[in-house]
Design a protein around this motif. Structure first.
Motif, PDB file in Angstrom:
ATOM      1  N   ARG A  43      25.386 -11.544 -26.224  1.00 54.07           N
ATOM      2  CA  ARG A  43      24.633 -11.381 -27.475  1.00 54.07           C
ATOM      3  C   ARG A  43      24.665  -9.917 -27.870  1.00 54.07           C
ATOM      4  NH1 ARG A  43      22.647 -16.170 -28.585  1.00 54.07           N
ATOM      5  NH2 ARG A  43      22.046 -17.542 -26.881  1.00 54.07           N
ATOM      6  N   VAL A 153      15.210  -9.102 -25.457  1.00 55.88           N
ATOM      7  CA  VAL A 153      14.421  -9.064 -26.690  1.00 55.88           C
ATOM      8  C   VAL A 153      13.310 -10.110 -26.666  1.00 55.88           C
ATOM      9  CG1 VAL A 153      15.983 -10.620 -27.961  1.00 55.88           C
ATOM     10  CG2 VAL A 153      14.586  -8.999 -29.224  1.00 55.88           C
ATOM     11  N   GLU A 154      13.574 -11.253 -26.028  1.00 60.69           N
ATOM     12  CA  GLU A 154      12.610 -12.357 -26.034  1.00 60.69           C
ATOM     13  C   GLU A 154      11.584 -12.234 -24.908  1.00 60.69           C
ATOM     14  OE1 GLU A 154      15.811 -12.539 -25.098  1.00 60.69           O
ATOM     15  OE2 GLU A 154      16.211 -14.223 -23.747  1.00 60.69           O
ATOM     16  N   THR A 172      12.524  -5.817 -36.313  1.00 63.25           N
ATOM     17  CA  THR A 172      13.448  -6.786 -35.709  1.00 63.25           C
ATOM     18  C   THR A 172      14.617  -7.034 -36.653  1.00 63.25           C
ATOM     19  OG1 THR A 172      11.475  -7.885 -34.851  1.00 63.25           O
ATOM     20  CG2 THR A 172      13.563  -9.046 -34.584  1.00 63.25           C
ATOM     21  N   GLU A 173      15.835  -6.938 -36.131  1.00 60.61           N
ATOM     22  CA  GLU A 173      16.997  -7.301 -36.934  1.00 60.61           C
ATOM     23  C   GLU A 173      17.425  -8.717 -36.553  1.00 60.61           C
ATOM     24  OE1 GLU A 173      18.804  -5.510 -39.318  1.00 60.61           O
ATOM     25  OE2 GLU A 173      17.393  -3.837 -39.238  1.00 60.61           O
ATOM     26  N   SER A 174      17.596  -9.543 -37.557  1.00 58.14           N
ATOM     27  CA  SER A 174      18.029 -10.927 -37.371  1.00 58.14           C
ATOM     28  C   SER A 174      19.554 -10.960 -37.530  1.00 58.14           C
ATOM     29  CB  SER A 174      17.331 -11.792 -38.424  1.00 58.14           C
ATOM     30  OG  SER A 174      17.790 -13.114 -38.385  1.00 58.14           O
ATOM     31  N   CYS A 175      20.271 -11.185 -36.436  1.00 54.49           N
ATOM     32  CA  CYS A 175      21.724 -10.932 -36.426  1.00 54.49           C
ATOM     33  C   CYS A 175      22.564 -12.176 -36.135  1.00 54.49           C
ATOM     34  CB  CYS A 175      22.069  -9.898 -35.357  1.00 54.49           C
ATOM     35  SG  CYS A 175      21.160  -8.355 -35.497  1.00 54.49           S
ATOM     36  N   VAL A 176      23.751 -12.187 -36.732  1.00 56.79           N
ATOM     37  CA  VAL A 176      24.764 -13.194 -36.423  1.00 56.79           C
ATOM     38  C   VAL A 176      26.091 -12.475 -36.246  1.00 56.79           C
ATOM     39  CG1 VAL A 176      26.036 -15.210 -37.249  1.00 56.79           C
ATOM     40  CG2 VAL A 176      23.636 -14.996 -37.767  1.00 56.79           C
ATOM     41  N   CYS A 252      24.209 -15.683 -32.237  1.00 57.09           N
ATOM     42  CA  CYS A 252      23.169 -15.016 -33.011  1.00 57.09           C
ATOM     43  C   CYS A 252      22.200 -14.327 -32.068  1.00 57.09           C
ATOM     44  CB  CYS A 252      22.463 -15.984 -33.958  1.00 57.09           C
ATOM     45  SG  CYS A 252      21.667 -17.350 -33.154  1.00 57.09           S
ATOM     46  N   GLY A 253      21.308 -13.540 -32.626  1.00 60.07           N
ATOM     47  CA  GLY A 253      20.378 -12.840 -31.758  1.00 60.07           C
ATOM     48  C   GLY A 253      19.479 -11.892 -32.522  1.00 60.07           C
ATOM     49  N   GLY A 254      18.483 -11.412 -31.836  1.00 60.05           N
ATOM     50  CA  GLY A 254      17.563 -10.455 -32.425  1.00 60.05           C
ATOM     51  C   GLY A 254      17.734  -9.102 -31.766  1.00 60.05           C
TER      52      GLY A 254
ATOM     53  N   ASP B  12      20.770 -21.842 -31.061  1.00 59.89           N
ATOM     54  CA  ASP B  12      21.702 -21.101 -30.203  1.00 59.89           C
ATOM     55  C   ASP B  12      20.966 -20.439 -29.024  1.00 59.89           C
ATOM     56  OD1 ASP B  12      24.298 -20.079 -29.623  1.00 59.89           O
ATOM     57  OD2 ASP B  12      23.689 -18.139 -30.415  1.00 59.89           O
ATOM     58  N   CYS B  14      18.827 -17.913 -28.866  1.00 62.38           N
ATOM     59  CA  CYS B  14      18.947 -16.446 -28.836  1.00 62.38           C
ATOM     60  C   CYS B  14      17.606 -15.772 -28.565  1.00 62.38           C
ATOM     61  CB  CYS B  14      19.546 -15.929 -30.144  1.00 62.38           C
ATOM     62  SG  CYS B  14      18.453 -16.028 -31.582  1.00 62.38           S
ATOM     63  N   GLY B  15      16.498 -16.492 -28.796  1.00 61.53           N
ATOM     64  CA  GLY B  15      15.194 -15.945 -28.435  1.00 61.53           C
ATOM     65  C   GLY B  15      14.559 -15.016 -29.455  1.00 61.53           C
ATOM     66  N   THR B  16      15.177 -14.880 -30.631  1.00 60.92           N
ATOM     67  CA  THR B  16      14.605 -13.983 -31.636  1.00 60.92           C
ATOM     68  C   THR B  16      13.222 -14.469 -32.077  1.00 60.92           C
ATOM     69  OG1 THR B  16      16.879 -13.623 -32.361  1.00 60.92           O
ATOM     70  CG2 THR B  16      15.152 -12.707 -33.737  1.00 60.92           C
ATOM     71  N   VAL B  18      11.127 -16.123 -30.238  1.00 58.87           N
ATOM     72  CA  VAL B  18      10.207 -15.836 -29.127  1.00 58.87           C
ATOM     73  C   VAL B  18       9.704 -14.400 -29.238  1.00 58.87           C
ATOM     74  CG1 VAL B  18       9.957 -15.773 -26.618  1.00 58.87           C
ATOM     75  CG2 VAL B  18      11.479 -17.456 -27.666  1.00 58.87           C
ATOM     76  N   ALA B  19      10.632 -13.498 -29.596  1.00 57.33           N
ATOM     77  CA  ALA B  19      10.305 -12.066 -29.642  1.00 57.33           C
ATOM     78  C   ALA B  19       9.263 -11.746 -30.708  1.00 57.33           C
ATOM     79  CB  ALA B  19      11.567 -11.251 -29.895  1.00 57.33           C
ATOM     80  N   ILE B  49      12.605 -15.375 -39.320  1.00 56.85           N
ATOM     81  CA  ILE B  49      13.474 -14.469 -38.546  1.00 56.85           C
ATOM     82  C   ILE B  49      14.714 -15.181 -38.034  1.00 56.85           C
ATOM     83  CG2 ILE B  49      12.532 -14.784 -36.191  1.00 56.85           C
ATOM     84  CD1 ILE B  49      13.256 -11.358 -37.739  1.00 56.85           C
ATOM     85  N   PRO B  51      18.130 -16.350 -37.338  1.00 56.74           N
ATOM     86  CA  PRO B  51      19.363 -15.932 -38.026  1.00 56.74           C
ATOM     87  C   PRO B  51      20.167 -17.103 -38.586  1.00 56.74           C
ATOM     88  CG  PRO B  51      19.218 -14.935 -35.824  1.00 56.74           C
ATOM     89  CD  PRO B  51      18.159 -15.991 -35.899  1.00 56.74           C
ATOM     90  N   ILE B  52      19.983 -18.302 -38.008  1.00 55.02           N
ATOM     91  CA  ILE B  52      20.823 -19.432 -38.447  1.00 55.02           C
ATOM     92  C   ILE B  52      19.988 -20.610 -38.957  1.00 55.02           C
ATOM     93  CG2 ILE B  52      22.837 -18.775 -37.070  1.00 55.02           C
ATOM     94  CD1 ILE B  52      21.972 -20.838 -34.984  1.00 55.02           C
TER      95      ILE B  52
END
Lengths: 390, 68
Positions: A43, A153-154, A172-176, A252-254, B12, B14-16, B18-19, B49, B51-52
């Motif tokens: 990620r 991050v989580e 927080t940046e919401s990323c893909v 994806c990820g934060g 996916d 990604c846990g965003t 959760v954060a 938040i 992303p998808i």
């Protein structure tokens, strides 16, 4: 007698560095990783600066997908700013890199267990004294003198210990990201696209990975994410710029672009890396900062075990170490990120236009900084510096 | 009743979410995401938040609960 001296939650670079230095200092150490693999899923955009990486390890050739000698910034109206060639950094194969850093921890004496999902903490008289976890559906516990939360991050480990880790949307940046094949990109150049049309409150990146492959992704700041979905913006960019690309991996990820937590230690526990919000808030780069935090936390954990003192007070040396090494710089970077956030698309175009008048051969990073400074607030100098250091 | 839902087969992990959850109402393992409805305050931050676009806030008819 505890099961382990040090339990590290999370096997990314921060966790592996923590385990490496805890084990090296003589502590009986284990990493618990929730996924089946160390290093996967990746990620991350995978870019890292040469100087940053070398603080901790000698770069190995098989970690490196591309060596970077040029940085390009593209402004909202398409103005392009290249910097002159100089060895700057790498786009890594994080999967291989993370394996090798974890292996360094193992070679120093640490253990690793994957598919070990930490579900809670153990407490002894208010002090963190271990973890509860599930391994292949079986509930287990491990007692420990020190728990290091490197759970990304989580992170929930910190919350369970009463540390306030919840991220604000604006932090927080919401990323893909798509890892793609069949794209015609400069193999030695990383590109950043800035502005509202690409990535509101963030940026879009194109990082080459050799053989016509690249990591292409973007981040939208959380406070804009209600109206702009990262996936929609990235699909639009790909259709326009790289219609023939095929996606090999989508992720994806934060990314926490926050200040480091006010408090990231308590009795028996330290947080590090993304979990402690140590990421560079201008660039979103977290590999080097995570390695740095992890090394400091692991070193302190081993010293705590030797001293028989696992109090928050003892962990002050970890906090001081981070503040000295990067913490103050981190606070400065956060102020820069805040200021950049306030720049409009015309502001960014304006800056790019003045930068583009600098002759190509004079476009060293320093020259670009100086030119930017004349045109616009000196924060731009700091931004470029932040990128040069990833 | 309005509740946060996870769109099936889309996450996916990604846990965003959760954060950013202010009340620690989301649990995530390797490939498992759970909203703890008793804790959730329906603030929708996780919906924004993501992303998808995996999460949604919507009415929760009883027949859907059975399939959750």
């Amino acid at each position: 007698m505890t099961d382990f001296d040090v339990v590290v939650v999370g096997g990314g670079p921060a966790g592996s560095m923590a385990a490496w230095y805890a084990a090296k200092g003589g502590a009986k150490t284990i990493i618990l990783e929730k996924d089946r693999d160390i290093g996967y899923p990746v990620r991350c955009g995978e870019a890292v600066s040469d100087a940053g990486l070398r603080q901790f390890v000698e770069p190995e050739p098989n970690w490196i997908a591309a060596s970077i000698s040029n940085i390009r910034m593209v402004s909202p109206n398409g103005t392009v700013i290249d910097t002159a060639g100089q060895a700057l950094g790498y786009v890594l194969h994080r999967r291989i890199f993370d394996y090798d850093i974890a292996n360094k921890a193992v070679q120093a004496g640490a253990h690793i267990l994957t598919k070990a999902y930490v579900t809670g903490l153990l407490f002894d008289n208010g002090r963190v004294s271990g973890v509860e976890y599930e391994y292949l559906g079986e509930k287990r516990t491990l007692s420990a003198k020190v728990v290091i939360g490197a759970d990304g991050v989580e992170s929930r480990v910190g919350r369970w210990a009463g540390l306030r880790t919840a991220l604000k949307l604006r932090d927080t940046e919401s990323c893909v990201q798509f890892s793609v094949a069949n794209v015609d990109v400069d193999p030695e150049r990383i590109d950043f696209y800035v502005g509202h049309n690409y990535a509101p409150g963030g940026y879009l990146w194109v990082f080459p990975k050799g053989d016509g492959k690249a990591n292409i992704g973007l981040g939208v700041v959380g406070s804009e994410a209600k109206h702009y979905k990262a996936i929609d913006l990235l699909n639009r960019f790909m259709e326009k710029e790289f219609p023939n690309a095929s996606t090999l991996t989508m992720i994806c990820g934060g990314v926490p672009v926050a200040k480091t937590l006010k408090k990231y230690t308590a009795d028996g526990i330290m947080l590090t890396g993304d979990a402690a919000r140590m990421v560079n808030p201008v660039t979103g780069g977290g590999i080097v900062s995570g390695m740095h935090g992890g090394k400091l936390a692991g070193t302190t954990a081993a010293e705590a075990v030797e001293a028989g003192d696992f109090s928050e007070k003892f962990f002050d040396r970890y906090v001081k170490g981070w503040n000295k090494a990067g913490g103050e710089d981190h606070a400065r970077l956060y102020r820069i990120a805040d200021a950049v956030d306030s720049l409009s698309d015309p502001d960014l175009d304006d800056i790019a236009a003045s930068l583009s008048k600098v002759p190509q051969e004079k476009r060293s990073l320093l020259k670009i900084f100086t030119t930017a400074a004349k045109k616009r607030p000196s924060i731009l100098i700091d931004v470029a510096r932040a990128f040069a250091g990833f | 009743m309005i509740m946060i839902h996870i769109k099936e087969n889309k996450c996916d992990f990604c846990g965003t979410c959760v954060a950013v959850c202010p009340v620690d109402a989301i649990e995530m393992a390797e490939a498992d995401l759970k909203i703890i409805h008793e804790t959730c305050i329906d603030c929708d931050i996780c919906v924004w938040i993501c992303p998808i676009d995996v999460l949604e806030s919507r009415e929760n008819p009883e027949e859907e609960v059975v399939n959750d």
